[in-house]
Write an enzyme that holds these catalytic residues in place. Structure first.
Site, PDB file in Angstrom:
ATOM      1  N   SER A 153       0.829  -1.198   0.000  1.00  0.00           N
ATOM      2  CA  SER A 153       0.000   0.000   0.000  1.00  0.00           C
ATOM      3  C   SER A 153       0.863   1.247   0.000  1.00  0.00           C
ATOM      4  O   SER A 153       1.899   1.301   0.662  1.00  0.00           O
ATOM      5  CB  SER A 153      -0.910   0.029   1.232  1.00  0.00           C
ATOM      6  OG  SER A 153      -1.596   1.262   1.334  1.00  0.00           O
ATOM      7  N   TYR A 166      -0.962  -0.553  10.000  1.00  0.00           N
ATOM      8  CA  TYR A 166      -1.221  -0.899   8.602  1.00  0.00           C
ATOM      9  C   TYR A 166      -0.014  -0.548   7.734  1.00  0.00           C
ATOM     10  O   TYR A 166       0.424  -1.339   6.889  1.00  0.00           O
ATOM     11  CB  TYR A 166      -2.462  -0.143   8.140  1.00  0.00           C
ATOM     12  CG  TYR A 166      -2.906  -0.412   6.727  1.00  0.00           C
ATOM     13  CD1 TYR A 166      -3.689  -1.515   6.420  1.00  0.00           C
ATOM     14  CD2 TYR A 166      -2.572   0.463   5.692  1.00  0.00           C
ATOM     15  CE1 TYR A 166      -4.124  -1.746   5.114  1.00  0.00           C
ATOM     16  CE2 TYR A 166      -2.993   0.236   4.395  1.00  0.00           C
ATOM     17  CZ  TYR A 166      -3.768  -0.867   4.115  1.00  0.00           C
ATOM     18  OH  TYR A 166      -4.195  -1.100   2.831  1.00  0.00           O
ATOM     19  N   LYS A 170       2.166  -3.239   5.648  1.00  0.00           N
ATOM     20  CA  LYS A 170       2.177  -3.185   4.195  1.00  0.00           C
ATOM     21  C   LYS A 170       3.578  -2.929   3.634  1.00  0.00           C
ATOM     22  O   LYS A 170       3.908  -3.404   2.543  1.00  0.00           O
ATOM     23  CB  LYS A 170       1.200  -2.118   3.701  1.00  0.00           C
ATOM     24  CG  LYS A 170      -0.260  -2.530   3.813  1.00  0.00           C
ATOM     25  CD  LYS A 170      -0.529  -3.838   3.089  1.00  0.00           C
ATOM     26  CE  LYS A 170      -1.998  -4.115   2.907  1.00  0.00           C
ATOM     27  NZ  LYS A 170      -2.228  -5.457   2.282  1.00  0.00           N
TER      28      LYS A 170
END
Length: 304
Positions: A153, A166, A170
């Site tokens: 991401s 997150y 990622k």
């Protein structure tokens, strides 16, 4: 150009029950692949278990004339990841493609991130990928063929406020991809990443109340899953010889991430001080002639 086909191939898609994962399953199946739709059916925060999303996607593929089976194990555990790979081999006799897409989301400012949430996000993204890719890699190595696609991401690679866990997870996917690409090269295994953006449950969770406003919905509507799934289909195919590359895909645009180092400054004596760093900072940070190493060894070997 010859149409890209996945006939005879078997693909395992984690997080395949909804959102982008579901789109990947349908696109790969449409091109002829047999699909293991893997999804434990958790909510976006990692709680709960619902087998129906995976089963529904598998059933819709079969109803359309394709081949698919559902697996609802928890890939954030070693046993769950191994089970997903075992289902592919048991039901379809092989495993050619893994799309490591599963994950959850939390949004907190850095000082407010609880340790248990941070660990949960790492488990559901990075460990879930590792627990599937490690046994899959062994299967692919024996076949001397494989396609690994790790979903990263831009929130991690470039950063996004509130997404500490997150972002860390990622970005870790890129590190896992890097090693898998190097180790897989002698065995016909490619490993690539994708940084997608689409209007999914996870995007809604990140945007919060803004996702329900007219402007928010209009923005998310410009980010369609069908603008991302074809990139995954290419990376999953025999036509793809690219490896060790991360692709950005959203809004109809496809680009490649370049992770490099500047040529920098080298001390003529081999020793340096903090004052030297400050004095030569313009040279150290100058992006002209950026070097893009294929491995840590390549960076060390560059003649700067």
């Amino acid at each position: 150009m010859t149409e890209i086909s996945l006939h005879g191939r078997v693909a395992l898609v984690t997080g395949g029950g909804r959102g982008l994962g579901e789109a990947y399953c349908h696109e790969l199946a449409r091109r002829g692949a047999a699909i293991v739709v893997h999804d434990s059916g958790t909510a976006t925060d990692g709680h709960g278990h619902d087998p129906e999303p995976a089963r529904n996607v598998a059933a819709s593929i079969v109803a359309a004339g394709g081949r698919a089976t559902a697996c609802t194990s928890d890939a954030s555990t070693e046993a769950g990841g191994s089970e997903a790979v075992a289902v592919a081999v048991r039901d379809f006799g092989r495993l050619d493609v893994v799309v490591a897409n599963a994950g959850i989301i939390h949004d907190d400012q850095l000082t407010d991130w609880p340790t248990d949430r941070f660990e949960a996000v790492l488990r559901h993204h990075l460990l879930a990928a590792f627990h599937v890719i490690r046994p899959a890699f062994a299967v692919m190595k024996a076949m001397k063929y494989g396609r690994l696609i790790l979903v990263s991401s831009a929130a991690g690679v470039f950063g996004q406020p509130g997404l500490t866990g997150y972002a860390a997870a990622k970005t870790g996917m890129v590190g896992l991809m890097n090693v898998a690409a190097i180790e897989g090269a002698p065995f016909g295994i490619t490993a690539n990443g994708i940084m997608p953006m689409a209007g999914t449950r996870m995007a809604d969770a990140i945007m919060g109340e803004a996702a329900q406003t007219a402007d928010g919905r209009a923005f998310l509507d410009t980010l369609r899953v069908d603008q991302v799934a074809p990139v995954v289909a290419y990376l999953a195919s025999e036509a793809c010889h690219e490896t060790h590359t991360v692709f950005s895909a959203f809004g109809g645009r496809v680009a490649a991430l370049q992770v490099g180092v500047t040529r920098g400054w080298t001390s003529p004596t081999g020793t340096l001080t903090a004052e030297d760093v400050a004095a030569h900072l313009p040279e150290i940070t100058d992006p002209a002639g950026l070097l893009v190493p294929a491995s840590i060894t390549d960076e060390m070997a560059f003649d700067v």
